[in-house]
Scaffold this active site. Sequence first.
Site, PDB file in Angstrom:
ATOM      1  N   LYS A  25       0.821  -1.217   0.000  1.00  0.00           N
ATOM      2  CA  LYS A  25       0.000   0.000   0.000  1.00  0.00           C
ATOM      3  C   LYS A  25       0.858   1.271   0.000  1.00  0.00           C
ATOM      4  O   LYS A  25       0.750   2.124   0.880  1.00  0.00           O
ATOM      5  CB  LYS A  25      -0.953  -0.007   1.199  1.00  0.00           C
ATOM      6  CG  LYS A  25      -1.876  -1.219   1.253  1.00  0.00           C
ATOM      7  CD  LYS A  25      -2.759  -1.187   2.495  1.00  0.00           C
ATOM      8  CE  LYS A  25      -3.714  -2.369   2.537  1.00  0.00           C
ATOM      9  NZ  LYS A  25      -3.025  -3.675   2.760  1.00  0.00           N
TER      10      LYS A  25
ATOM     11  N   ASP B 266       3.177   7.966  -0.770  1.00  0.00           N
ATOM     12  CA  ASP B 266       4.239   8.937  -0.498  1.00  0.00           C
ATOM     13  C   ASP B 266       4.198   9.975  -1.612  1.00  0.00           C
ATOM     14  O   ASP B 266       3.287   9.979  -2.439  1.00  0.00           O
ATOM     15  CB  ASP B 266       5.597   8.223  -0.437  1.00  0.00           C
ATOM     16  CG  ASP B 266       6.586   8.921   0.493  1.00  0.00           C
ATOM     17  OD1 ASP B 266       6.682  10.169   0.415  1.00  0.00           O
ATOM     18  OD2 ASP B 266       7.254   8.234   1.281  1.00  0.00           O
ATOM     19  N   ILE B 267       5.181  10.837  -1.663  1.00  0.00           N
ATOM     20  CA  ILE B 267       5.225  11.808  -2.753  1.00  0.00           C
ATOM     21  C   ILE B 267       5.418  11.053  -4.071  1.00  0.00           C
ATOM     22  O   ILE B 267       5.971   9.950  -4.093  1.00  0.00           O
ATOM     23  CB  ILE B 267       6.332  12.856  -2.538  1.00  0.00           C
ATOM     24  CG1 ILE B 267       7.718  12.202  -2.530  1.00  0.00           C
ATOM     25  CG2 ILE B 267       6.082  13.638  -1.245  1.00  0.00           C
ATOM     26  CD1 ILE B 267       8.849  13.202  -2.521  1.00  0.00           C
TER      27      ILE B 267
ATOM     28  N   THR C 255       8.909   9.435  -4.970  1.00  0.00           N
ATOM     29  CA  THR C 255       9.308   8.295  -4.142  1.00  0.00           C
ATOM     30  C   THR C 255       8.563   7.034  -4.546  1.00  0.00           C
ATOM     31  O   THR C 255       9.154   5.953  -4.679  1.00  0.00           O
ATOM     32  CB  THR C 255       9.063   8.612  -2.659  1.00  0.00           C
ATOM     33  OG1 THR C 255       9.887   9.719  -2.276  1.00  0.00           O
ATOM     34  CG2 THR C 255       9.384   7.418  -1.779  1.00  0.00           C
TER      35      THR C 255
ATOM     36  N   THR D 116     -11.385  -2.837   3.827  1.00  0.00           N
ATOM     37  CA  THR D 116     -12.576  -3.628   4.157  1.00  0.00           C
ATOM     38  C   THR D 116     -12.877  -3.629   5.649  1.00  0.00           C
ATOM     39  O   THR D 116     -13.954  -4.057   6.061  1.00  0.00           O
ATOM     40  CB  THR D 116     -12.412  -5.077   3.669  1.00  0.00           C
ATOM     41  OG1 THR D 116     -11.143  -5.587   4.100  1.00  0.00           O
ATOM     42  CG2 THR D 116     -12.484  -5.146   2.152  1.00  0.00           C
TER      43      THR D 116
ATOM     44  N   ARG E 133     -15.319 -14.231   3.028  1.00  0.00           N
ATOM     45  CA  ARG E 133     -15.693 -15.131   4.106  1.00  0.00           C
ATOM     46  C   ARG E 133     -16.573 -16.244   3.536  1.00  0.00           C
ATOM     47  O   ARG E 133     -17.787 -16.087   3.417  1.00  0.00           O
ATOM     48  CB  ARG E 133     -16.414 -14.365   5.226  1.00  0.00           C
ATOM     49  CG  ARG E 133     -15.531 -13.333   5.936  1.00  0.00           C
ATOM     50  CD  ARG E 133     -14.436 -14.030   6.723  1.00  0.00           C
ATOM     51  NE  ARG E 133     -13.526 -13.115   7.411  1.00  0.00           N
ATOM     52  CZ  ARG E 133     -12.340 -12.754   6.954  1.00  0.00           C
ATOM     53  NH1 ARG E 133     -11.925 -13.196   5.777  1.00  0.00           N
ATOM     54  NH2 ARG E 133     -11.556 -11.970   7.661  1.00  0.00           N
TER      55      ARG E 133
ATOM     56  N   GLN F  24     -12.998  -7.437   9.921  1.00  0.00           N
ATOM     57  CA  GLN F  24     -13.469  -7.128   8.576  1.00  0.00           C
ATOM     58  C   GLN F  24     -14.965  -6.803   8.627  1.00  0.00           C
ATOM     59  O   GLN F  24     -15.760  -7.597   9.130  1.00  0.00           O
ATOM     60  CB  GLN F  24     -13.234  -8.320   7.631  1.00  0.00           C
ATOM     61  CG  GLN F  24     -11.766  -8.713   7.477  1.00  0.00           C
ATOM     62  CD  GLN F  24     -11.023  -7.787   6.533  1.00  0.00           C
ATOM     63  OE1 GLN F  24     -11.436  -6.663   6.286  1.00  0.00           O
ATOM     64  NE2 GLN F  24      -9.915  -8.253   6.002  1.00  0.00           N
TER      65      GLN F  24
ATOM     66  N   GLY G 293      -7.623 -15.178   3.904  1.00  0.00           N
ATOM     67  CA  GLY G 293      -6.576 -15.418   4.884  1.00  0.00           C
ATOM     68  C   GLY G 293      -7.038 -16.315   6.004  1.00  0.00           C
ATOM     69  O   GLY G 293      -6.848 -17.525   5.968  1.00  0.00           O
ATOM     70  N   ARG G 294      -7.688 -15.713   7.001  1.00  0.00           N
ATOM     71  CA  ARG G 294      -8.047 -16.459   8.202  1.00  0.00           C
ATOM     72  C   ARG G 294      -8.945 -17.667   7.971  1.00  0.00           C
ATOM     73  O   ARG G 294      -8.754 -18.693   8.648  1.00  0.00           O
ATOM     74  CB  ARG G 294      -8.672 -15.498   9.223  1.00  0.00           C
ATOM     75  CG  ARG G 294      -7.626 -14.683   9.958  1.00  0.00           C
ATOM     76  CD  ARG G 294      -8.204 -13.538  10.757  1.00  0.00           C
ATOM     77  NE  ARG G 294      -8.553 -12.414   9.889  1.00  0.00           N
ATOM     78  CZ  ARG G 294      -8.804 -11.186  10.339  1.00  0.00           C
ATOM     79  NH1 ARG G 294      -8.742 -10.936  11.645  1.00  0.00           N
ATOM     80  NH2 ARG G 294      -9.102 -10.217   9.503  1.00  0.00           N
TER      81      ARG G 294
END
Length: 243
Positions: free
Chosen positions: A71, A74-75, A78, A124, A185, A194, A214-215
């Site tokens: 994620k 920045d400027i 960069t 989310t 899910r 979430q 994931g989980r």
Amino acid sequence: MNRPPLPLAAHERLIFALDVPGHDEAIAWVDRLGESVAFYKIGMELLASGEYFHVLDALAKRNKRVFVDLKFFDIPATVAGTIRRLSQWPVSYCTVHGWHAGMLEAAAAANQGDMRLLAVTVLTSMGRPDLAAMGIDREPVDVVVERALAAQAAGIDGVIASGQEAGPIRRATGPAFSIVCPGIRPGGPVGDDQQRTVGVAQALADGADAIVVGRPIRLANDPAAAAAAIQAEIRAAVVPHRD
């Protein structure tokens, strides 16, 4: 330049969130899941371990697709420099924050490889009260679609957004724009952090190119079987306009 969506096979539409503290744990999960997962998301926890690119390289050597979820925000200069270097690695997806048009344009211009850039819209884990606390008193779906259109105009290849917004995004942006949906899910909401979640079939039917899980896999009694069950749902929900 907007790159077209990745030509994903059905089994590549499942992305496992490899949220672990280090290299050894990451590779243990890859070995444990075996052929049931072909695409992995690696994020901030692994970055903090100092072993991030060792994991990325190990995944690539196992012929796994890689989603770099850091994620960037920045400027423009960069972020552009970071994307330019990262696009030389075997990365399929990479996230940048979708809050700044100039930064998005710089990131898109710096992407020199086949990597697809995804703009983060609204996390989310956030609902309308969270947006209101930031001075944005609007429904999440409205903010998400607005940011998706802005990202598309800036040359970004797609977005990462809740499956609840996949349909509105797809209708607004058309078929040649990538949509990746986290917070999936398979068994319904489970009361974790979430907020805006959906199931596998709904996300794909509404236009998602890929889903992040994931989980529900990591915490399952048999993670490989849980991943295989999700793969079966994906195969049953293949959307014609994406294949």
